[in-house]
Design an enzyme around this catalytic site. Structure first.
Site, PDB file in Angstrom:
ATOM      1  N   TYR A 151       0.817  -1.216   0.000  1.00  0.00           N
ATOM      2  CA  TYR A 151       0.000   0.000   0.000  1.00  0.00           C
ATOM      3  C   TYR A 151       0.853   1.269   0.000  1.00  0.00           C
ATOM      4  O   TYR A 151       0.454   2.293  -0.568  1.00  0.00           O
ATOM      5  CB  TYR A 151      -1.011  -0.035   1.163  1.00  0.00           C
ATOM      6  CG  TYR A 151      -2.110  -1.026   0.886  1.00  0.00           C
ATOM      7  CD1 TYR A 151      -2.107  -2.302   1.465  1.00  0.00           C
ATOM      8  CD2 TYR A 151      -3.103  -0.736  -0.039  1.00  0.00           C
ATOM      9  CE1 TYR A 151      -3.088  -3.234   1.145  1.00  0.00           C
ATOM     10  CE2 TYR A 151      -4.084  -1.665  -0.363  1.00  0.00           C
ATOM     11  CZ  TYR A 151      -4.066  -2.913   0.223  1.00  0.00           C
ATOM     12  OH  TYR A 151      -5.025  -3.837  -0.120  1.00  0.00           O
ATOM     13  N   ARG A 160       1.453   1.984  -3.629  1.00  0.00           N
ATOM     14  CA  ARG A 160       0.251   2.513  -4.312  1.00  0.00           C
ATOM     15  C   ARG A 160      -0.047   3.935  -3.837  1.00  0.00           C
ATOM     16  O   ARG A 160      -0.506   4.779  -4.598  1.00  0.00           O
ATOM     17  CB  ARG A 160      -0.933   1.574  -4.078  1.00  0.00           C
ATOM     18  CG  ARG A 160      -0.804   0.281  -4.874  1.00  0.00           C
ATOM     19  CD  ARG A 160      -1.893  -0.712  -4.562  1.00  0.00           C
ATOM     20  NE  ARG A 160      -3.221  -0.217  -4.889  1.00  0.00           N
ATOM     21  CZ  ARG A 160      -4.336  -0.863  -4.532  1.00  0.00           C
ATOM     22  NH1 ARG A 160      -4.249  -1.988  -3.825  1.00  0.00           N
ATOM     23  NH2 ARG A 160      -5.510  -0.390  -4.852  1.00  0.00           N
ATOM     24  N   HIS A 219     -14.975   1.093  -0.264  1.00  0.00           N
ATOM     25  CA  HIS A 219     -13.824   0.221   0.020  1.00  0.00           C
ATOM     26  C   HIS A 219     -12.724   0.949   0.781  1.00  0.00           C
ATOM     27  O   HIS A 219     -11.600   0.464   0.845  1.00  0.00           O
ATOM     28  CB  HIS A 219     -13.265  -0.353  -1.288  1.00  0.00           C
ATOM     29  CG  HIS A 219     -14.188  -1.344  -1.927  1.00  0.00           C
ATOM     30  ND1 HIS A 219     -14.035  -1.760  -3.225  1.00  0.00           N
ATOM     31  CD2 HIS A 219     -15.270  -2.007  -1.440  1.00  0.00           C
ATOM     32  CE1 HIS A 219     -14.987  -2.645  -3.516  1.00  0.00           C
ATOM     33  NE2 HIS A 219     -15.751  -2.805  -2.451  1.00  0.00           N
ATOM     34  N   CYS A 245      -8.153   1.723  19.048  1.00  0.00           N
ATOM     35  CA  CYS A 245      -9.304   2.617  19.301  1.00  0.00           C
ATOM     36  C   CYS A 245     -10.118   2.885  18.042  1.00  0.00           C
ATOM     37  O   CYS A 245     -11.137   3.578  18.093  1.00  0.00           O
ATOM     38  CB  CYS A 245      -8.798   3.950  19.881  1.00  0.00           C
ATOM     39  SG  CYS A 245      -7.886   4.969  18.706  1.00  0.00           S
ATOM     40  N   THR A 270     -15.976  -0.259 -14.121  1.00  0.00           N
ATOM     41  CA  THR A 270     -15.878  -1.357 -13.161  1.00  0.00           C
ATOM     42  C   THR A 270     -16.191  -2.676 -13.854  1.00  0.00           C
ATOM     43  O   THR A 270     -17.065  -2.764 -14.709  1.00  0.00           O
ATOM     44  CB  THR A 270     -16.796  -1.148 -11.935  1.00  0.00           C
ATOM     45  OG1 THR A 270     -16.652  -2.251 -11.040  1.00  0.00           O
ATOM     46  CG2 THR A 270     -18.257  -0.968 -12.330  1.00  0.00           C
ATOM     47  N   SER A 271     -15.467  -3.713 -13.435  1.00  0.00           N
ATOM     48  CA  SER A 271     -15.582  -5.030 -14.093  1.00  0.00           C
ATOM     49  C   SER A 271     -16.809  -5.794 -13.610  1.00  0.00           C
ATOM     50  O   SER A 271     -17.132  -6.846 -14.145  1.00  0.00           O
ATOM     51  CB  SER A 271     -14.329  -5.861 -13.794  1.00  0.00           C
ATOM     52  OG  SER A 271     -14.233  -6.077 -12.387  1.00  0.00           O
ATOM     53  N   ALA A 328     -13.010   6.424 -20.300  1.00  0.00           N
ATOM     54  CA  ALA A 328     -13.861   7.243 -19.411  1.00  0.00           C
ATOM     55  C   ALA A 328     -13.620   8.742 -19.604  1.00  0.00           C
ATOM     56  O   ALA A 328     -14.552   9.536 -19.534  1.00  0.00           O
ATOM     57  CB  ALA A 328     -13.582   6.858 -17.963  1.00  0.00           C
TER      58      ALA A 328
END
Ligand code: BV8
Length: 241
Positions: free
Chosen positions: A56, A59, A112, A123, A179-180, A222
């Site tokens: 992460y 990314r 997500h 916490c 989106t797939s 897009a």
């Protein structure tokens, strides 16, 4: 007249901004290079936090050097024009990037989670986290817990379920962009819209796994298709482009 539009975006809306998609190009998607079960599950994080955090971190660094594209900007314009015409845009994204926000969208529902946030394992406080997240980091709030990416992994419950269901129930148009249709529960939203009698449109580079359930489709990048579609919708609303 279309007053409340529900838009679901996926990795394809950010592809032209240089962020990876997951499974659409054979052998090139993120999940073709990395095993999601070894990187995007709570079990993977418990077993090998350093590897998951490094995945992460990479990314996050890529995201910080990316910029929104014309699709993100057009959706921000659609939100403003609908609002000024007394309507509403519900923008639900599967994406963990902040490109919708950086393009000017005011209300983005990240089902997500978000790559630029970290959550305390003790916490559960959520912190803005636009930098690398080492396993040794402790929560700035409680100072006792460790931190994890504020991201929904496979097997974890997506966020904002009720808000999404309520938005879908009051929508009069449903659009899925980039989106797939491979990941649930997001992949089921188009069928839910159809069952509610809401017209559905797919905007994608090519037909998604669940393309058959859409009433209409527009295929192409897009950054080209979304601005053209938004212009059609907003002219009908008297919007200023
Ligand atoms: C849950 C964050 C329950 C991590 C992600 C029912 C049936 C079958 C399976 C399940 C089911 N219910 C639950 C499951 C299991 C699982 C699932 O769906 N598995 C699939 C793979 C079979 N779902 C879950 O685990 C979900 N949790 O249901 O919990 C529960 C109940 C009780 C208690 C606890 C739990 C959680 C899923 C969330 C996982 N996290 N992301 C990260 O990012 O690292 S999901 C992952 O896939 C991505 O993050 C992304 O958000 C998501 C969907 O991918 P897409 O966005 O669609 O991207 P993809 O690459 O697939 O496709 C890209 C598309 O773009 C293509 O169509 C392409 O044509 C198009 N495109 C490309 N370029 C362009 C373009 N379009 C336009 N222009 C372009 N230029």
């Amino acid at each position: 007249m279309t007053r409340h539009i529900f838009v679901l975006t996926g990795a394809g809306v950010s592809a032209e901004s240089g962020l990876g998609t997951f499974r659409d190009k054979a052998g090139e998607g993120i999940w073709a290079q990395f095993d999601p079960m070894k990187l995007a599950t709570p079990e993977a994080f418990a077993h090998d936090p350093e590897t998951v955090l490094a995945f992460y971190d990479a990314r996050r660094r890529n995201l910080l050097s990316a910029a929104p594209n014309a699709a993100h900007t057009a959706l921000a314009r659609l939100e403003a024009t609908l609002a000024s015409a007394g309507g509403e845009l519900s923008l639900v994204t599967q994406n963990i990037d902040d490109l919708h926000e950086r393009a000017g969208s005011q209300r983005v529902i990240h089902m997500h989670g978000e790559l630029l946030k970290a959550r305390c394992l003790n916490c559960e406080c959520v912190h803005l986290w636009p930098e690398d997240l080492p396993a040794s980091e402790s929560c700035p709030a409680c100072r006792t817990g460790g931190l994890r990416p504020h991201i929904v992994w496979f097997g974890e419950m997506p966020f904002h379920k009720d808000e999404i269901e309520q938005a879908l129930a009051r929508a009069d148009f449903f659009v899925a962009i980039g989106t797939s249709g491979a990941v649930y529960p997001a992949a089921g939203f188009a069928a839910e819209a159809r069952a509610l009698g809401i017209p559905t449109l797919e905007i994608n580079l090519k037909a998604a796994d669940n393309a058959v359930i859409f009433d209409a489709a527009r295929y192409g990048p897009a950054s080209v298709i979304v601005p053209a579609w938004v212009e059609e919708v907003t002219v009908g609303l008297g919007g200023k482009i």
